[in-house]
Design a protein around this motif. Structure first.
Motif, mmCIF file in Angstrom:
data_model
loop_
_atom_site.group_PDB
_atom_site.id
_atom_site.type_symbol
_atom_site.label_atom_id
_atom_site.label_comp_id
_atom_site.label_asym_id
_atom_site.label_seq_id
_atom_site.Cartn_x
_atom_site.Cartn_y
_atom_site.Cartn_z
ATOM 1 N N THR A 255 50.656 51.025 46.325
ATOM 2 C CA THR A 255 50.757 50.003 47.066
ATOM 3 C C THR A 255 49.768 49.764 48.385
ATOM 4 O O THR A 255 49.038 50.741 48.567
ATOM 5 C CB THR A 255 52.249 49.987 47.920
ATOM 6 N N GLY A 256 49.824 48.455 49.024
ATOM 7 C CA GLY A 256 49.043 48.632 49.920
ATOM 8 C C GLY A 256 47.352 48.249 49.885
ATOM 9 O O GLY A 256 46.486 48.609 50.869
ATOM 10 N N PHE A 257 47.148 47.909 48.558
ATOM 11 C CA PHE A 257 45.470 47.750 48.296
ATOM 12 C C PHE A 257 45.052 46.047 48.458
ATOM 13 O O PHE A 257 46.391 45.257 48.786
ATOM 14 C CB PHE A 257 45.263 48.217 46.985
ATOM 15 N N ALA A 258 44.171 45.804 48.020
ATOM 16 C CA ALA A 258 43.685 44.380 48.329
ATOM 17 C C ALA A 258 44.509 43.374 47.162
ATOM 18 O O ALA A 258 44.951 44.112 46.323
ATOM 19 C CB ALA A 258 42.239 44.120 47.989
ATOM 20 N N ALA A 270 35.477 61.370 38.250
ATOM 21 C CA ALA A 270 35.161 60.595 36.957
ATOM 22 C C ALA A 270 36.373 59.540 36.673
ATOM 23 O O ALA A 270 37.485 59.718 36.816
ATOM 24 C CB ALA A 270 35.159 61.288 35.808
ATOM 25 N N GLY A 271 35.729 58.188 36.618
ATOM 26 C CA GLY A 271 36.812 57.064 36.319
ATOM 27 C C GLY A 271 37.359 57.204 34.854
ATOM 28 O O GLY A 271 36.748 57.370 33.886
ATOM 29 N N ILE A 272 38.664 56.933 34.999
ATOM 30 C CA ILE A 272 39.508 57.124 33.611
ATOM 31 C C ILE A 272 40.431 56.070 33.422
ATOM 32 O O ILE A 272 40.938 55.868 32.353
ATOM 33 C CB ILE A 272 40.205 58.534 33.768
ATOM 34 N N ALA A 273 40.552 55.248 34.286
ATOM 35 C CA ALA A 273 41.629 53.998 33.990
ATOM 36 C C ALA A 273 41.168 53.051 35.261
ATOM 37 O O ALA A 273 40.526 53.212 36.295
ATOM 38 C CB ALA A 273 42.930 54.487 34.219
ATOM 39 N N THR A 274 41.657 51.687 35.053
ATOM 40 C CA THR A 274 41.588 50.708 35.985
ATOM 41 C C THR A 274 42.835 49.761 35.812
ATOM 42 O O THR A 274 43.376 49.848 34.661
ATOM 43 C CB THR A 274 40.499 49.814 35.656
ATOM 44 N N ALA A 275 43.147 49.319 36.879
ATOM 45 C CA ALA A 275 44.235 48.429 36.925
ATOM 46 C C ALA A 275 43.959 47.191 37.895
ATOM 47 O O ALA A 275 42.892 47.204 38.719
ATOM 48 C CB ALA A 275 45.541 48.994 37.702
ATOM 49 N N ASP A 298 41.498 66.187 42.490
ATOM 50 C CA ASP A 298 41.406 65.291 43.217
ATOM 51 C C ASP A 298 41.682 63.993 42.565
ATOM 52 O O ASP A 298 40.808 63.958 41.344
ATOM 53 C CB ASP A 298 40.503 64.854 44.253
ATOM 54 N N VAL A 299 42.601 63.240 42.609
ATOM 55 C CA VAL A 299 43.057 61.955 41.866
ATOM 56 C C VAL A 299 42.814 60.922 42.955
ATOM 57 O O VAL A 299 43.718 60.828 43.938
ATOM 58 C CB VAL A 299 44.471 61.989 41.056
ATOM 59 N N GLU A 300 42.101 59.712 42.698
ATOM 60 C CA GLU A 300 41.926 58.942 43.698
ATOM 61 C C GLU A 300 42.060 57.530 42.862
ATOM 62 O O GLU A 300 41.880 57.228 41.944
ATOM 63 C CB GLU A 300 40.536 58.873 44.199
ATOM 64 N N ALA A 301 42.534 56.442 43.970
ATOM 65 C CA ALA A 301 42.576 55.125 43.392
ATOM 66 C C ALA A 301 41.741 54.268 44.411
ATOM 67 O O ALA A 301 42.018 54.379 45.666
ATOM 68 C CB ALA A 301 44.000 54.701 43.418
ATOM 69 N N GLU A 302 40.981 53.300 44.005
ATOM 70 C CA GLU A 302 39.928 52.569 45.026
ATOM 71 C C GLU A 302 39.672 51.348 44.537
ATOM 72 O O GLU A 302 39.432 51.273 43.293
ATOM 73 C CB GLU A 302 38.574 53.522 45.031
ATOM 74 N N ASP A 303 40.136 50.245 45.328
ATOM 75 C CA ASP A 303 39.938 48.706 44.973
ATOM 76 C C ASP A 303 38.412 48.326 45.134
ATOM 77 O O ASP A 303 37.763 49.075 45.856
ATOM 78 C CB ASP A 303 40.946 47.899 45.487
ATOM 79 N N ASP A 304 38.178 47.295 44.805
ATOM 80 C CA ASP A 304 36.926 46.629 44.895
ATOM 81 C C ASP A 304 36.528 46.395 46.343
ATOM 82 O O ASP A 304 35.256 46.458 46.784
ATOM 83 C CB ASP A 304 36.584 45.301 44.317
#
Length: 567
Positions: A255-258, A270-275, A298-304
């Protein structure tokens, strides 16, 4: 001749009685009324007043005039300006028409007197017939709410979705409803005030709704006055699991992404998935845990747009394959106790207040199994045992009474039991503020005291009002429990009990109770008095009427005799 004299005397007495009755004021055939173009506004606003039912202007050379006053003092119809209302400002003088109607306008003033300014709150408009028999008699009373400039602050000023925001307001209209919106969307008040207090202040709480990353506007509106503050949404991710074997499918919510942006999931860089995030900046994605050695990653989620959040994830090795069935072992001696399979501890301590963060550490659980933590038989946390059978869980101690409480951790096979003790120190005694000792309280009666802080928060208060300072059960008139604020204003019905009671002096006291049900001692008994409305007892009314009748008859009789004498 004698009969004539008696008849004349009776006629004169009757005439005097009729004249006395005529002299008694009677209610007008049509009660006067007064309406306003709006019942609330700000200083400087132009307000239109329309009045009906006043004395009609029959002769233009002798107009009937109405005067309207503005005051913060409360009064009722039938009371008078100058006696019951002593602080006021004249805001309108207007002549009526031939139907007893007038229309005029006034500007909401910034001062009532040279020294008394107009602030946010409730004010009163009183109309009097200036050309009437009693020009100071209040014929109509109306209320008017002056809106304040308003000021708000929020705490915290940033955080993820579902953060609880404390909104503190001041300088608004008193005793008025509060409306709060977040990003233009109306929000329910989760707890706290829904109406401003008598000083135009409030403290309310809302939960941050699903929103996109960045700055959002929090707006509070009271009686038409709106004031805003800024809150910054930060991204947050929630993995379905925080530990698993390599190859296990795991889900992550964010939650709280663009708004409608690609979000990349990174595992050990290492990128392993996109949403794709939705319109509110939220997403949900699943992936397989990569084939890495056991350890913490570390597991990270980053938007464009660069909005980023991360969590720790533990990869553990699968449990070893069971060896072939071993040779039967001798039955254990029933007199020898089996060794304990699990052990554990509480930190930072095994005793403390409500609300503290408590860490449960245990060993001896089945590797990879989910472990449920319970507090007094209520589920409060979960976790997954590491390959070594270790579980670490953190939770906040819930509201519960002082004393021992049982904490259990179980994977369904292995169970750990620990004891946590809630502190039993009572909160401090509140310091009473109003009404002060010996004062005559004005209605509505306000009770207030200083705030008490305690380790086991939140603190609530119990207020009692009684007819004696011993506060015996039969003499307690009012008891209010679970008060969350440091003040309480009696309702109209509660005030009526005191005003119409048999005595003038009353007593009040208050005590504090923390979230562990520890109670402070009561404050000392505060004594105060209330104004009593004056009224003649019925026996006095009847006595005066009887004496008046005798007096009239006597006057009529004497006048009759005197008239007869001259005849």
């Amino acid at each position: 001749m004698k009969g004539i004299k008696i008849f004349r005397a009776l006629c004169i007495a009757t005439l005097l009685a009729v004249l006395l009755i005529v002299a008694i004021p009677v209610a007008p055939a049509q009660a006067a009324t007064m309406s306003l173009s709006t019942t609330g506004g700000s200083i400087g606003d132009l307000i239109t007043v329309t009045g009906t039912g006043f004395g009609a202007t029959v002769d233009p050379n002798n107009p009937q005039t109405v005067i309207v006053y503005f005051s913060q003092q409360s009064a009722t119809i039938g009371q008078t300006i100058g006696t019951n209302v002593t602080i006021y400002k004249t805001i309108l003088i207007q002549n009526t028409n031939s139907s007893g109607v007038f229309t005029g306008s006034f500007t909401v003033p910034d001062k009532i007197t040279v020294t008394q300014s107009v602030t946010a709150g409730t004010y009163y408009l009183y109309a009097c017939q200036l050309t009437g028999a009693n020009p100071d008699l209040i014929l109509v009373a109306s209320t008017f709410t002056v809106a304040g400039t308003g000021a708000v602050s929020i705490n915290p000023s940033s955080g993820p979705v579902d953060t609880e925001i404390q909104i503190t307001g001041s300088e608004f209209a008193s005793s008025s409803s509060i409306a709060i919106d977040f990003g233009g969307v109306s929000m329910p008040i989760e707890r706290g005030d829904t109406i401003t207090n008598t000083s135009g202040a409030f403290t309310s709480y809302i939960l941050v709704p699903e929103s996109t990353a960045g700055t959002q506007t929090v707006r509070a509106t009271v009686a038409g006055t709106s004031v805003s503050a800024q809150f910054t949404i930060t991204p947050e991710i929630f993995p379905g699991k925080t530990s698993a074997e390599a190859g296990t499918q795991v889900s992550i919510e964010g939650t709280g992404f663009a708004r409608r942006e690609n979000v990349t999931i990174w595992f050990n860089n290492a990128g392993i998935a996109t949403a794709l995030s939705d319109r509110d900046g939220s997403f949900d994605v699943t992936f397989n845990v990569p084939d890495l050695a056991a350890g913490i990653y570390d597991v990270e989620a980053e938007d464009d747009d660069g909005n980023l959040d991360s969590v720790k994830f533990t990869i553990f090795q699968p449990a070893p394959t069971p060896e072939p069935t071993p040779e039967p072992t001798p039955e254990p001696d029933p007199t020898t106790p089996a060794p304990s399979a699990v052990s554990g501890s509480l930190s930072p301590a095994a005793t403390g207040p409500v609300g503290m963060n408590l860490i449960v550490t245990g060993t001896g659980f089945t590797a990879g199994d989910e472990v449920t933590i319970q507090y007094d038989d209520e589920d409060i946390a979960t976790g997954t045992a590491t390959p070594e059978g270790i579980i670490v869980a953190v939770f906040q101690v819930p509201e519960s009474e002082a004393g021992d409480h049982t904490i259990t951790a179980s994977d369904g096979t292995n169970t750990l039991e620990l004891t946590f003790t809630i502190e039993s120190d009572p909160p401090e005694i509140p310091v009473p503020l109003k009404p002060e000792m010996g004062v005559q309280a004005e209605t509505p009666i306000l009770f207030s005291w200083q705030e008490v802080t305690d380790a086991s928060a939140p603190v609530t208060y119990t207020l009692q009002v009684a007819t004696d300072e011993d506060f015996t059960e039969s003499n307690i008139l009012l008891e209010k429990e679970q008060l969350t604020k440091t003040e309480y204003t009696l309702t109209d019905d509660e005030s009526k009990k005191l005003v119409e009671g048999e005595q003038t002096n009353y007593y009040w006291r208050v005590k504090a109770i923390d979230a562990a049900a520890n109670e402070s001692d009561w404050t000392g008994a505060g004594e105060f008095s209330v104004n009593k409305p004056f009224s003649l007892p019925s026996w006095a009314v009847y006595t005066l009427l009887g004496l008046g009748g005798l007096l009239l008859f006597g006057i009529g009789y004497l006048l009759g005799r005197r008239t007869a004498f001259y005849y």
